[in-house]
Design an enzyme around this catalytic site. Sequence first.
Site, short mmCIF file in Angstrom:
data_model
loop_
_atom_site.label_atom_id
_atom_site.label_comp_id
_atom_site.label_asym_id
_atom_site.label_seq_id
_atom_site.Cartn_x
_atom_site.Cartn_y
_atom_site.Cartn_z
N GLN A 286 9.04 35.11 -15.63
CA GLN A 286 9.99 34.15 -15.05
C GLN A 286 9.48 33.54 -13.75
O GLN A 286 9.65 32.34 -13.50
CB GLN A 286 11.34 34.84 -14.81
CG GLN A 286 12.43 33.88 -14.37
CD GLN A 286 13.75 34.59 -14.13
OE1 GLN A 286 13.89 35.30 -13.14
NE2 GLN A 286 14.70 34.42 -15.04
N ARG B 193 -3.74 32.44 -20.26
CA ARG B 193 -4.03 33.61 -19.43
C ARG B 193 -3.05 34.75 -19.73
O ARG B 193 -1.83 34.54 -19.75
CB ARG B 193 -3.93 33.21 -17.95
CG ARG B 193 -4.05 34.35 -16.95
CD ARG B 193 -5.44 34.87 -16.81
NE ARG B 193 -5.56 35.75 -15.65
CZ ARG B 193 -6.59 36.53 -15.43
NH1 ARG B 193 -7.60 36.55 -16.29
NH2 ARG B 193 -6.64 37.29 -14.35
N GLU C 249 0.82 -1.21 0.00
CA GLU C 249 0.00 0.00 0.00
C GLU C 249 0.86 1.27 0.00
O GLU C 249 0.57 2.22 -0.74
CB GLU C 249 -0.94 0.00 1.20
CG GLU C 249 -1.89 1.20 1.20
CD GLU C 249 -2.97 1.11 2.26
OE1 GLU C 249 -3.87 0.25 2.10
OE2 GLU C 249 -2.91 1.85 3.25
#
Length: 377
Positions: A276, A265, A239
């Site tokens: 940057q 955008r 798991e």
Amino acid sequence: MDFDPSPEQRQRAASIRTAAGGLPRPERGTPAGRDLWEAAGKIGVTGLCLPADCGGGGLGALDTALALEAFRAGGADTGHSFGIAAHLLACGTVLAEHAHEPVRAELLRGLAAGTTIAANAMTEDEAGSDLSRLATTAVADGDSYVLNGVKSFVSNGPLADVVVTYAVTSPEAGYLGLSVFAVRTGSPGFRAGPALDKAGLAGCAAARVEFAGCRVPRSHLIGSEGQGSAIFQGSMAWERACLPAIYLGAMQEQLDQCLAHCRQRRQFGRRIGDFQAVAHRLATMRRRLESSRLLLYRACWLIDRDSPGAGEAVALAKVAVTEAAIANGVDAARLSGAQGYLAGAGVGSHLQDAVPLHIFSGTTDIQQEIIARGMGL
């Protein structure tokens, strides 16, 4: 070490990813129903690492992780993916390796098909990481065991057909007195409480379950009396290594969405991705994803080779995926601005689903202890 997936691995992942994209997602805030479990079963996800002779895929840890990652990356709900991983890794592996026939084959066939849903019941209110404090008991009585106790935070609990649970059979033996049982949820004396109202992973219903004089046939004892601790540790290796792979898939989807947003955008006459500060944040998100992915693949590779270093590698991988998923969730929210804070945008849900990584399958603090011990501290 060969870092390139084989053609078979690529083909399997592509097939699962495509199929996952065609699955409906649960309505927001609601758990996946049986229809989604059976749909996942038809594409093989509910039986990935279960034996082929019982209808499973017969996959090892690495192939299972690759498939779970592809399932989530293809668009499957994170909560539903989490529930399937718990069903497979905390329950299916236990039944496959330790249950007795004919119970083993009967249960595994249903688990592999997605028609039988499994839940793991270990945690109690006073026993999370400390297994020596389990209060649930199992007392032998003729051809049965009688179970009494309450388990908490049982993933898949409200839907489960079978619960793999741990109980004290020899109180004087402490940690070595635990045993494992497969309890059918229709058994008299078994009761699952209502679904817990969680902050994330809504697609996986979790609940408290109670055993009140619950009679379980001896044939449903998994392994032998007193093997519970060893069986649990074996299932946790699976798991802890494979379940975080669903978060690799979620982070990949998240990064793809952020890149698309930052290309489209515009602010101050430029795409925001041209700034940057934004570009470097995206680069950091990718670095976190790729580095945690490599650690997880390595851990699974070591499990498949039964390497003595697998335990420490699994701990390293789980911590890395946890920290990457949460940090990337925060960065995705910053990149999305106010729009990302809207409930329907999906940005916040990534972060809500990632936070429990610090807790389940062994807390981050426990993993750090394993790593520290591996360094000789």
